[in-house]
Design a protein around this motif. Structure first.
Motif, short mmCIF file in Angstrom:
data_model
loop_
_atom_site.label_atom_id
_atom_site.label_comp_id
_atom_site.label_asym_id
_atom_site.label_seq_id
_atom_site.Cartn_x
_atom_site.Cartn_y
_atom_site.Cartn_z
N LEU A 162 1.90 4.72 -3.00
CA LEU A 162 1.46 5.99 -2.28
C LEU A 162 2.66 6.87 -2.31
N LEU A 163 3.87 6.66 -1.87
CA LEU A 163 5.26 7.21 -1.79
C LEU A 163 5.68 7.77 -3.32
N ILE A 164 5.22 6.59 -4.21
CA ILE A 164 5.88 6.84 -5.46
C ILE A 164 5.04 8.16 -6.19
N ALA A 165 3.48 7.83 -5.83
CA ALA A 165 2.60 9.11 -6.29
C ALA A 165 2.79 10.25 -5.74
N THR A 166 3.21 10.59 -4.56
CA THR A 166 3.11 11.59 -3.76
C THR A 166 4.81 12.25 -3.70
N HIS A 167 5.73 11.44 -4.09
CA HIS A 167 7.20 12.12 -3.89
C HIS A 167 7.55 13.53 -4.29
N ARG A 168 6.79 13.96 -5.42
CA ARG A 168 7.04 15.33 -5.89
C ARG A 168 6.05 16.31 -5.12
N SER A 169 4.81 15.98 -5.02
CA SER A 169 3.98 17.00 -4.45
C SER A 169 4.13 17.05 -2.69
N PHE A 170 4.73 15.83 -2.23
CA PHE A 170 4.79 15.76 -0.73
C PHE A 170 6.30 14.93 -0.33
N PRO A 171 7.06 15.79 -0.67
CA PRO A 171 8.50 15.07 -0.59
C PRO A 171 9.03 15.01 0.94
N LEU A 172 9.50 13.88 1.41
CA LEU A 172 9.91 13.49 2.75
C LEU A 172 11.47 13.61 2.72
N THR A 173 12.01 13.68 3.79
CA THR A 173 13.39 13.87 4.14
C THR A 173 13.97 12.47 3.67
N PRO A 174 15.52 12.49 3.47
CA PRO A 174 16.13 11.33 3.26
C PRO A 174 16.15 10.22 4.13
N ILE A 233 0.70 -1.13 0.05
CA ILE A 233 -0.19 -0.03 0.02
C ILE A 233 0.80 1.47 0.00
N ALA A 234 1.91 1.22 0.68
CA ALA A 234 2.67 2.45 1.00
C ALA A 234 3.57 2.90 -0.16
N ALA A 235 4.32 1.84 -0.73
CA ALA A 235 5.11 2.16 -1.90
C ALA A 235 4.43 2.72 -3.07
#
Length: 119
Positions: free
Chosen positions: A47-59, A43-45
């Motif tokens: 979502l993270l791929i889809a939102t990595h530009r609009s909601f970037p997280l720290t490394p 589920i998470a992967a």
């Protein structure tokens, strides 16, 4: 950290998690347990791929999510009570049971705290 290095980090972490996911799906101890344990990763992967530009997280958060995913994947392959790493720790510290599940709980708390701090 530059955008290029962060992008490369994301690709490398995703590749490692996907490879581990595929490998863990090959003859797991219990197929239903495996599916239920890796479901959060499944589920998470995306979502993270889809939102990595609009909601970037720290490394750091991406690292913690990847490590937590690997812990879930390994626990799903063997079931938490049968993970070899847990037996090694059990022998080293003379525990009465395999405490690998506690490692998963620790990672859940760490990832949650780090993701809140990055917002």
């Amino acid at each position: 950290m530059s955008t290029g290095r962060t992008g490369t980090l994301k690709v490398v972490l995703l590749s490692v998690v996907v490879l581990a996911l595929v490998a863990s799906g090959l003859r797991p101890y219990d197929r239903l347990t495996w599916f239920l344990e890796v479901l959060p990763v499944l589920i998470a992967a995306p979502l993270l791929i889809a939102t990595h530009r609009s909601f970037p997280l720290t490394p750091l958060v991406y690292w913690l999510i990847a490590v937590h995913s690997l812990i879930l994947i390994l626990g799903g392959h063997y079931t938490y009570a049968r993970v070899p790493l847990g037996f090694w720790i059990q022998d080293w510290f003379d525990f009465t049971r395999n405490h690998y599940d506690r490692l998963g709980h620790l990672m859940q708390a760490s990832a949650r705290r780090s993701s809140r701090a990055s917002c």
